[in-house]
Motif scaffolding. Structure first.
Motif, PDB file in Angstrom:
ATOM      1  N   THR A  75       1.187  -1.101  -0.359  1.00  0.00           N
ATOM      2  CA  THR A  75      -0.044  -0.192   0.087  1.00  0.00           C
ATOM      3  C   THR A  75       0.547   1.043   0.143  1.00  0.00           C
ATOM      4  O   THR A  75       2.105   1.010  -0.073  1.00  0.00           O
ATOM      5  CB  THR A  75      -1.166  -0.054   1.767  1.00  0.00           C
ATOM      6  OG1 THR A  75      -0.267  -0.077   2.065  1.00  0.00           O
ATOM      7  CG2 THR A  75      -1.845  -1.028   1.192  1.00  0.00           C
ATOM      8  N   SER A  76       0.320   2.171  -0.066  1.00  0.00           N
ATOM      9  CA  SER A  76       1.302   3.448  -0.409  1.00  0.00           C
ATOM     10  C   SER A  76       1.864   3.917   0.680  1.00  0.00           C
ATOM     11  O   SER A  76       2.683   5.338   1.025  1.00  0.00           O
ATOM     12  CB  SER A  76       0.161   4.266  -0.818  1.00  0.00           C
ATOM     13  OG  SER A  76       0.092   4.273  -2.106  1.00  0.00           O
ATOM     14  N   GLY A  77       1.426   3.661   1.691  1.00  0.00           N
ATOM     15  CA  GLY A  77       1.587   4.230   4.000  1.00  0.00           C
ATOM     16  C   GLY A  77       1.780   5.518   3.956  1.00  0.00           C
ATOM     17  O   GLY A  77       2.085   5.957   4.476  1.00  0.00           O
ATOM     18  N   THR A  78      -0.127   6.060   3.326  1.00  0.00           N
ATOM     19  CA  THR A  78      -0.366   7.129   3.889  1.00  0.00           C
ATOM     20  C   THR A  78      -0.599   7.167   4.947  1.00  0.00           C
ATOM     21  O   THR A  78      -0.548   8.510   5.789  1.00  0.00           O
ATOM     22  CB  THR A  78      -1.405   7.493   2.682  1.00  0.00           C
ATOM     23  OG1 THR A  78      -1.392   7.132   1.447  1.00  0.00           O
ATOM     24  CG2 THR A  78      -2.307   8.898   2.976  1.00  0.00           C
ATOM     25  N   THR A  79      -1.365   6.447   5.781  1.00  0.00           N
ATOM     26  CA  THR A  79      -1.334   6.799   7.415  1.00  0.00           C
ATOM     27  C   THR A  79      -0.829   5.894   8.170  1.00  0.00           C
ATOM     28  O   THR A  79      -0.658   5.428   8.976  1.00  0.00           O
ATOM     29  CB  THR A  79      -3.163   5.869   7.027  1.00  0.00           C
ATOM     30  OG1 THR A  79      -2.999   4.100   6.457  1.00  0.00           O
ATOM     31  CG2 THR A  79      -4.199   6.917   6.115  1.00  0.00           C
ATOM     32  N   ASN A  88     -12.961   7.844  -9.481  1.00  0.00           N
ATOM     33  CA  ASN A  88     -13.106   6.834  -9.544  1.00  0.00           C
ATOM     34  C   ASN A  88     -12.269   6.758  -8.062  1.00  0.00           C
ATOM     35  O   ASN A  88     -11.500   6.718  -7.887  1.00  0.00           O
ATOM     36  CB  ASN A  88     -13.697   5.331 -10.142  1.00  0.00           C
ATOM     37  CG  ASN A  88     -11.730   5.464 -11.075  1.00  0.00           C
ATOM     38  OD1 ASN A  88     -11.084   5.023 -10.357  1.00  0.00           O
ATOM     39  ND2 ASN A  88     -11.762   6.519 -12.338  1.00  0.00           N
ATOM     40  N   THR A  93      -5.391  -0.392  -2.722  1.00  0.00           N
ATOM     41  CA  THR A  93      -5.068  -1.265  -3.196  1.00  0.00           C
ATOM     42  C   THR A  93      -5.641  -2.582  -2.774  1.00  0.00           C
ATOM     43  O   THR A  93      -5.802  -3.670  -3.433  1.00  0.00           O
ATOM     44  CB  THR A  93      -3.715  -1.091  -2.448  1.00  0.00           C
ATOM     45  OG1 THR A  93      -2.661   0.036  -2.731  1.00  0.00           O
ATOM     46  CG2 THR A  93      -2.731  -2.734  -3.104  1.00  0.00           C
ATOM     47  N   ASP A 150     -11.752   4.670   4.858  1.00  0.00           N
ATOM     48  CA  ASP A 150     -12.346   5.511   5.274  1.00  0.00           C
ATOM     49  C   ASP A 150     -13.930   6.448   4.894  1.00  0.00           C
ATOM     50  O   ASP A 150     -14.584   5.568   5.333  1.00  0.00           O
ATOM     51  CB  ASP A 150     -12.256   5.688   3.176  1.00  0.00           C
ATOM     52  CG  ASP A 150     -10.919   5.736   2.463  1.00  0.00           C
ATOM     53  OD1 ASP A 150      -9.828   5.753   3.438  1.00  0.00           O
ATOM     54  OD2 ASP A 150     -11.067   5.331   1.256  1.00  0.00           O
ATOM     55  N   ARG A 207     -10.586  10.333   4.966  1.00  0.00           N
ATOM     56  CA  ARG A 207      -9.784   8.976   5.883  1.00  0.00           C
ATOM     57  C   ARG A 207     -10.312   9.253   7.151  1.00  0.00           C
ATOM     58  O   ARG A 207     -10.142   9.865   7.530  1.00  0.00           O
ATOM     59  CB  ARG A 207      -7.937   8.221   5.729  1.00  0.00           C
ATOM     60  CG  ARG A 207      -7.985   8.489   4.268  1.00  0.00           C
ATOM     61  CD  ARG A 207      -6.274   9.294   4.536  1.00  0.00           C
ATOM     62  NE  ARG A 207      -5.817   8.503   2.617  1.00  0.00           N
ATOM     63  CZ  ARG A 207      -5.228   7.345   2.736  1.00  0.00           C
ATOM     64  NH1 ARG A 207      -5.385   6.259   3.314  1.00  0.00           N
ATOM     65  NH2 ARG A 207      -5.056   7.535   1.334  1.00  0.00           N
TER      66      ARG A 207
HETATM   67  P1  ATP Z   1      -1.736   2.718   3.666  1.00  0.00           P
HETATM   68  O1  ATP Z   1      -2.746   1.676   3.321  1.00  0.00           O
HETATM   69  O2  ATP Z   1      -1.068   2.067   3.807  1.00  0.00           O
HETATM   70  O3  ATP Z   1      -2.252   3.978   4.304  1.00  0.00           O
HETATM   71  P2  ATP Z   1      -2.786   4.141   0.843  1.00  0.00           P
HETATM   72  O4  ATP Z   1      -4.449   4.201   1.896  1.00  0.00           O
HETATM   73  O5  ATP Z   1      -2.694   5.426   0.422  1.00  0.00           O
HETATM   74  O6  ATP Z   1      -2.105   4.236   1.674  1.00  0.00           O
HETATM   75  P3  ATP Z   1      -3.717   2.718  -1.060  1.00  0.00           P
HETATM   76  O7  ATP Z   1      -4.282   1.602  -1.536  1.00  0.00           O
HETATM   77  O8  ATP Z   1      -2.799   3.303  -2.427  1.00  0.00           O
HETATM   78  O9  ATP Z   1      -2.720   3.394   0.233  1.00  0.00           O
HETATM   79  O10 ATP Z   1      -4.498   4.688  -1.754  1.00  0.00           O
HETATM   80  C1  ATP Z   1      -6.324   3.901  -1.121  1.00  0.00           C
HETATM   81  C2  ATP Z   1      -7.133   5.214  -0.227  1.00  0.00           C
HETATM   82  O11 ATP Z   1      -6.009   6.269  -1.828  1.00  0.00           O
HETATM   83  C3  ATP Z   1      -8.806   5.175   0.153  1.00  0.00           C
HETATM   84  O12 ATP Z   1      -8.930   3.880   0.587  1.00  0.00           O
HETATM   85  C4  ATP Z   1      -8.427   6.479   0.167  1.00  0.00           C
HETATM   86  O13 ATP Z   1      -8.303   6.426   1.186  1.00  0.00           O
HETATM   87  C5  ATP Z   1      -7.403   6.855  -1.034  1.00  0.00           C
HETATM   88  N1  ATP Z   1      -8.127   7.088  -2.321  1.00  0.00           N
HETATM   89  C6  ATP Z   1      -8.449   6.852  -3.817  1.00  0.00           C
HETATM   90  N2  ATP Z   1      -9.021   6.962  -4.582  1.00  0.00           N
HETATM   91  C7  ATP Z   1      -9.685   8.229  -4.062  1.00  0.00           C
HETATM   92  C8  ATP Z   1     -10.321   8.975  -4.413  1.00  0.00           C
HETATM   93  N3  ATP Z   1     -11.716   8.957  -5.854  1.00  0.00           N
HETATM   94  N4  ATP Z   1     -11.485   9.957  -3.539  1.00  0.00           N
HETATM   95  C9  ATP Z   1     -10.681   9.672  -2.858  1.00  0.00           C
HETATM   96  N5  ATP Z   1      -9.712   9.233  -2.063  1.00  0.00           N
HETATM   97  C10 ATP Z   1      -8.814   8.106  -2.706  1.00  0.00           C
END
Ligand code: ATP
Ligand code: MG
Length: 603
Positions: free
Chosen positions: A238-242, A379, A383, A468, A483
């Motif tokens: 995953t992106s490691g955002t959280t 959209n 991941t 989310d 989130r």
């Molecule tokens: P991690 O789970 O490691 O914190 P991440 O959630 O950013 O990282 P990804 O699976 O790449 O990793 O991203 C999915 C997340 O990105 C979603 O749960 C949401 O929070 C956000 N996201 C993706 N597309 C959208 C969108 N169209 N609108 C709002 N948020 C989005």
């Protein structure tokens, strides 16, 4: 995280922008989607599965067969499957027939190295053709493919190779020397490193194999062994955002989802020329940067270079891209330069614009109309979901600021968690709660690697909980709030960062904004915004006051930020997402946490 409640905000986004009305009759779209409700009722996963071939003789389902071999054996064999545009003007075209031979060679090479089903094959490379061949070839050999983002530093690379039990790594000589060579002692399982030589020459680096030689010695014929749809196919971090990134496990059956969402959400048709700007190091760059266009028989354009607005416009024009899938961060960078930068370009081929990865501000949707004559279709997916879940479908009206509606076959709801941990569906419209999906679509993750407890925590009864927060309106469109970790609680109200950021972005001086909650003895939290300005605007006290006033007018006193700081840029993950947790940690002097995916960090 019981963050359910009537959202105080929402005004800046929901209903504040006129819907973009579509006339389905005038669109060359999958006609079954023109009537959304009927399409949902009629949808059947068995029929979706029947759109694919399956392996000959009923021997199961393999992603690479659907993406490559079935077209290589049919009328599309000689058509361009992959059109690669390298840095500095290099270009290569692979027909489906070429792709079959190349991926067969790599599958044979893996077999020759003694690697069998389940072996983990990692790639660490920029968007070069060999990366695509390696992923698809590994899938043919029933190995598990895991593409890593090439800009990672040595530490994140080592962590992922270790966690993912890598046995093979395909990379380039330069990346190997810089980032991997020093780590080999830590990676005893990593038996083979294959180096793609730059400029085609063979390499002679100790402890490595040469891609060119390996491929030349391998046969171009390979029969994919029987593959159970439940066999593990892809490992994505995953992106490691959280927080600390998770290793998400996907199986071959995911291809059903890649294929149907390619049709239904991105409107892919066999004559299309498709460009997904994401790197395969992120799930978008694999599900839609490799699999979906190829299974749908669409020419897949791959661009090696990173973002550069003029170079991108050049690609759109010259390659006659018809369907373009990109991300809010890129769109905001283009907006920064203005629509004038597009003047004189012939983009008449472009039919569909779509975006994923972060919330897409309504200003950005409308900018699509201004700059390209059509809106960006937002959209939403993750991941974990492996494919698009919620979308502004091409055949359907776009509501700027909304993520759209669940795709046919997908059941989404807003849920609330009770004290006992059980969840219940919130039926009332426009109430903010956790976005949940009814588990059961083909590309749902089958686990977090080595993290069973973390995986289990994602489920409550029949629902998968996304982490989310969102709201659903009367027409079934979903609106992203934030989130769960990022939502701000101020004076008893829940405030989603997205709508505050969107309101700030309406101001002509603002290029992007990141909003956090800052603890406050009276309010609980106050809203604080970090703002990066467009070229030609300088931070000043007067501008700060102007932005505070603008936000208060748009959002009301409770939701509007109390503090605004100017920044040269915002901290961002390598997949392009604003890292609000880092803004918050810094503001509060807290530990910064896992920064392995942090990319830009201008302060
Ligand atoms: P991690 O789970 O490691 O914190 P991440 O959630 O950013 O990282 P990804 O699976 O790449 O990793 O991203 C999915 C997340 O990105 C979603 O749960 C949401 O929070 C956000 N996201 C993706 N597309 C959208 C969108 N169209 N609108 C709002 N948020 C989005
Ligand atoms: Mg996530």
């Amino acid at each position: 995280m019981a963050a359910t409640g009537t959202a105080r905000g929402g005004r800046a986004v929901v209903g504040a922008y006129p819907r973009i009305v579509k006339d389905p009759a005038a669109l060359p779209v999958a006609p079954n989607l023109a009537d959304y409700e009927a399409a949902r009722r009629a949808f059947d996963w068995r029929e979706a599965r029947a759109l694919l071939d399956g392996l000959p003789g009923g021997q199961g389902l393999n992603i690479a067969h659907e993406a490559v071999d079935r077209h290589a054996a049919g009328p599309r064999a000689g058509r361009p499957a992959l059109r690669w545009i390298g840095r500095g003007g290099a270009a290569r075209v692979f027909t489906w027939r070429d792709l079959r031979a190349e991926t067969n060679r790599f599958a044979n090479a893996l077999r020759g190295l003694g690697l069998g089903p389940g072996a983990r094959v990692f790639t660490l490379a920029g968007r070069i053709p060999e990366l695509y061949v390696a992923v698809l070839g590994a899938l043919k050999a029933k190995c598990v493919a895991s593409p890593l983002f090439s800009a990672f530093g040595p530490e994140p690379i080592a962590t992922r190779l270790e966690l993912g039990e890598a046995e093979v790594l395909v990379t380039t000589e330069a990346l190997y020397r810089r980032k991997v060579e020093g780590l080999r002692a830590r990676l005893p399982r990593l038996a083979h490193v294959v180096l793609v030589g730059e400029g085609g020459g063979g390499t002679a680096v100790p402890g490595t194999l040469d891609w060119g030689r390996l491929m030349a010695e391998a046969s171009p014929d390979f029969a994919i062994p029987p593959t159970d749809p439940e066999d593990m196919a892809l490992l994505h971090f995953t992106s490691g955002t959280t927080g600390r990134p998770k290793g998400v496990v996907h199986v071959h059956e995911a291809v059903v989802m890649h294929h149907v969402t390619g049709r239904n959400a991105l409107d892919l048709h066999p004559e299309d020329v498709f460009w997904c700007t994401a790197d395969p190091g992120w799930v978008t760059g694999t599900s839609y940067g490799i699999v979906a266009p190829l299974t749908n028989g669409v020419t897949n354009v791959v661009v090696e270079a990173e973002f550069d607005a003029q170079a991108w416009y050049e690609v759109l024009e010259r390659e006659r891209i018809t369907v373009w899938y990109t991300a809010p961060t890129a769109i905001r960078m283009m907006m920064k330069l203005g629509a004038e930068a597009l003047r004189g370009r012939d983009l008449s081929a472009l039919r569909v614009l779509a975006s994923v990865g972060e919330p897409l501000n309504p200003e950005a949707v409308l900018w699509g109309v201004e700059a390209f004559g059509k809106p960006f279709h937002d959209n939403w997916w993750q991941t974990e979901t492996g494919g698009i879940m919620i979308a502004n479908l091409v055949a359907m009206d776009v509501k700027p600021g909304s993520m759209g509606r669940p795709l046919p076959g997908i059941e989404a709801a807003i849920v609330e968690r009770g004290a006992d941990g059980a969840v219940s569906v919130v039926e009332a419209p426009m109430v903010s709660g956790e976005l949940a999906l009814k588990a059961g679509w083909p590309s749902m993750m089958r686990g977090y690697l080595h993290e069973e407890a973390r995986y289990r925590k994602c489920f409550a009864g029949e629902w998968y909980l996304t982490g989310d927060l969102a709201m659903r309106d009367e027409e079934g469109y979903f609106w992203f709030v934030g989130r769960a970790d990022d939502v701000i609680k101020s004076m008893g109200h829940l405030i989603g960062p997205f709508e505050v950021e969107s309101a700030l972005m309406e101001h002509p001086a603002v290029a992007e904004a990141g909003v956090i909650g800052k603890p406050d003895p009276v309010a609980g939290e106050i809203v604080k915004a970090f703002v990066a300005l467009k070229p030609g605007h300088e931070p000043s006290e007067a501008l700060r006051r102007e932005l505070l006033g603008h936000a208060r007018r748009r959002l009301g006193a409770v939701v509007a930020p109390k503090e605004i700081d100017f920044r040269a840029g915002l901290p961002r993950t390598r997949s392009g997402k604003i890292m609000r947790r880092l803004l918050r940690a810094r503001e509060l002097g807290l530990p910064e946490g896992d920064l392995s995916t942090l990319e830009s960090d201008e302060r």
